[in-house]
Motif scaffolding. Structure first.
Motif, PDB file in Angstrom:
ATOM      1  N   PHE A 175       0.833  -1.202   0.000  1.00  0.00           N
ATOM      2  CA  PHE A 175       0.000   0.000   0.000  1.00  0.00           C
ATOM      3  C   PHE A 175       0.872   1.257   0.000  1.00  0.00           C
ATOM      4  O   PHE A 175       0.626   2.204  -0.761  1.00  0.00           O
ATOM      5  CB  PHE A 175      -0.936  -0.004   1.208  1.00  0.00           C
ATOM      6  CG  PHE A 175      -1.794   1.232   1.306  1.00  0.00           C
ATOM      7  CD1 PHE A 175      -2.901   1.386   0.491  1.00  0.00           C
ATOM      8  CD2 PHE A 175      -1.480   2.239   2.211  1.00  0.00           C
ATOM      9  CE1 PHE A 175      -3.690   2.521   0.575  1.00  0.00           C
ATOM     10  CE2 PHE A 175      -2.256   3.377   2.297  1.00  0.00           C
ATOM     11  CZ  PHE A 175      -3.373   3.520   1.475  1.00  0.00           C
ATOM     12  N   LYS A 176       1.898   1.255   0.838  1.00  0.00           N
ATOM     13  CA  LYS A 176       2.797   2.409   0.913  1.00  0.00           C
ATOM     14  C   LYS A 176       3.495   2.644  -0.428  1.00  0.00           C
ATOM     15  O   LYS A 176       3.638   3.780  -0.885  1.00  0.00           O
ATOM     16  CB  LYS A 176       3.834   2.203   2.013  1.00  0.00           C
ATOM     17  CG  LYS A 176       3.248   2.190   3.409  1.00  0.00           C
ATOM     18  CD  LYS A 176       4.319   1.897   4.436  1.00  0.00           C
ATOM     19  CE  LYS A 176       3.766   1.771   5.823  1.00  0.00           C
ATOM     20  NZ  LYS A 176       4.808   1.483   6.817  1.00  0.00           N
ATOM     21  N   THR A 177       3.916   1.564  -1.063  1.00  0.00           N
ATOM     22  CA  THR A 177       4.571   1.668  -2.373  1.00  0.00           C
ATOM     23  C   THR A 177       3.603   2.231  -3.411  1.00  0.00           C
ATOM     24  O   THR A 177       3.989   3.061  -4.237  1.00  0.00           O
ATOM     25  CB  THR A 177       5.098   0.292  -2.819  1.00  0.00           C
ATOM     26  OG1 THR A 177       5.967  -0.222  -1.805  1.00  0.00           O
ATOM     27  CG2 THR A 177       5.856   0.389  -4.127  1.00  0.00           C
ATOM     28  N   THR A 178       2.351   1.819  -3.345  1.00  0.00           N
ATOM     29  CA  THR A 178       1.337   2.340  -4.264  1.00  0.00           C
ATOM     30  C   THR A 178       1.175   3.846  -4.084  1.00  0.00           C
ATOM     31  O   THR A 178       1.111   4.593  -5.074  1.00  0.00           O
ATOM     32  CB  THR A 178      -0.013   1.633  -4.027  1.00  0.00           C
ATOM     33  OG1 THR A 178       0.160   0.230  -4.193  1.00  0.00           O
ATOM     34  CG2 THR A 178      -1.080   2.147  -4.976  1.00  0.00           C
ATOM     35  N   ILE A 179       1.128   4.290  -2.854  1.00  0.00           N
ATOM     36  CA  ILE A 179       0.977   5.725  -2.571  1.00  0.00           C
ATOM     37  C   ILE A 179       2.177   6.496  -3.113  1.00  0.00           C
ATOM     38  O   ILE A 179       2.031   7.533  -3.769  1.00  0.00           O
ATOM     39  CB  ILE A 179       0.804   5.972  -1.052  1.00  0.00           C
ATOM     40  CG1 ILE A 179      -0.481   5.312  -0.540  1.00  0.00           C
ATOM     41  CG2 ILE A 179       0.827   7.455  -0.738  1.00  0.00           C
ATOM     42  CD1 ILE A 179      -1.759   5.847  -1.141  1.00  0.00           C
ATOM     43  N   VAL A 180       3.384   5.995  -2.880  1.00  0.00           N
ATOM     44  CA  VAL A 180       4.589   6.666  -3.372  1.00  0.00           C
ATOM     45  C   VAL A 180       4.605   6.675  -4.899  1.00  0.00           C
ATOM     46  O   VAL A 180       5.003   7.670  -5.520  1.00  0.00           O
ATOM     47  CB  VAL A 180       5.864   6.005  -2.791  1.00  0.00           C
ATOM     48  CG1 VAL A 180       7.118   6.576  -3.417  1.00  0.00           C
ATOM     49  CG2 VAL A 180       5.906   6.183  -1.278  1.00  0.00           C
ATOM     50  N   ASP A 181       4.148   5.602  -5.523  1.00  0.00           N
ATOM     51  CA  ASP A 181       4.067   5.550  -6.985  1.00  0.00           C
ATOM     52  C   ASP A 181       3.089   6.595  -7.527  1.00  0.00           C
ATOM     53  O   ASP A 181       3.346   7.213  -8.565  1.00  0.00           O
ATOM     54  CB  ASP A 181       3.653   4.156  -7.461  1.00  0.00           C
ATOM     55  CG  ASP A 181       4.766   3.131  -7.320  1.00  0.00           C
ATOM     56  OD1 ASP A 181       5.935   3.545  -7.186  1.00  0.00           O
ATOM     57  OD2 ASP A 181       4.460   1.926  -7.334  1.00  0.00           O
ATOM     58  N   LEU A 182       1.978   6.769  -6.835  1.00  0.00           N
ATOM     59  CA  LEU A 182       1.021   7.796  -7.255  1.00  0.00           C
ATOM     60  C   LEU A 182       1.660   9.184  -7.228  1.00  0.00           C
ATOM     61  O   LEU A 182       1.450   9.997  -8.126  1.00  0.00           O
ATOM     62  CB  LEU A 182      -0.219   7.771  -6.353  1.00  0.00           C
ATOM     63  CG  LEU A 182      -1.143   6.572  -6.508  1.00  0.00           C
ATOM     64  CD1 LEU A 182      -2.226   6.588  -5.424  1.00  0.00           C
ATOM     65  CD2 LEU A 182      -1.769   6.549  -7.884  1.00  0.00           C
TER      66      LEU A 182
END
Length: 93
Positions: A10-17
């Motif tokens: 989830f954290k990686t997804t947020i950073v990717d966004l």
């Protein structure tokens, strides 16, 4: 208020966004997150710290903790033996 836990994915997804151009404000509103938390995740992702550490780093840190514990135990045993030697050498005189 209960503290929420987020997994690495989830954290990686947020950073990717964020990397794809979304603003921190919009991401925080969409996912009900605090800005400080998102800034921290972004910093941890860049420096590969926190939950973004790789498996090799985690294993290395675990080994260091184990070795430090073993060193502390060995030093304590050494100190006990030194005291015992000094006690017995005084009685021999």
């Amino acid at each position: 208020m209960k503290k929420r836990q987020f997994d690495k994915e989830f954290k990686t997804t947020i950073v990717d966004l964020l990397a794809n151009g979304q603003s921190i404000k919009s991401v925080c509103q969409d996912y009900d997150l605090r800005e400080a938390t998102v800034y921290r995740w972004k910093k941890e992702f860049k420096t590969e710290t926190g939950s973004f550490k790789d498996e090799a780093t985690l294993a290395y840190e675990k080994e260091i903790r184990l070795l430090k514990k073993q060193l502390k135990d060995a030093q304590m045993e050494r100190d006990i033996l030194k005291k015992a030697v000094s006690i017995f050498s005084v009685k021999d005189r």
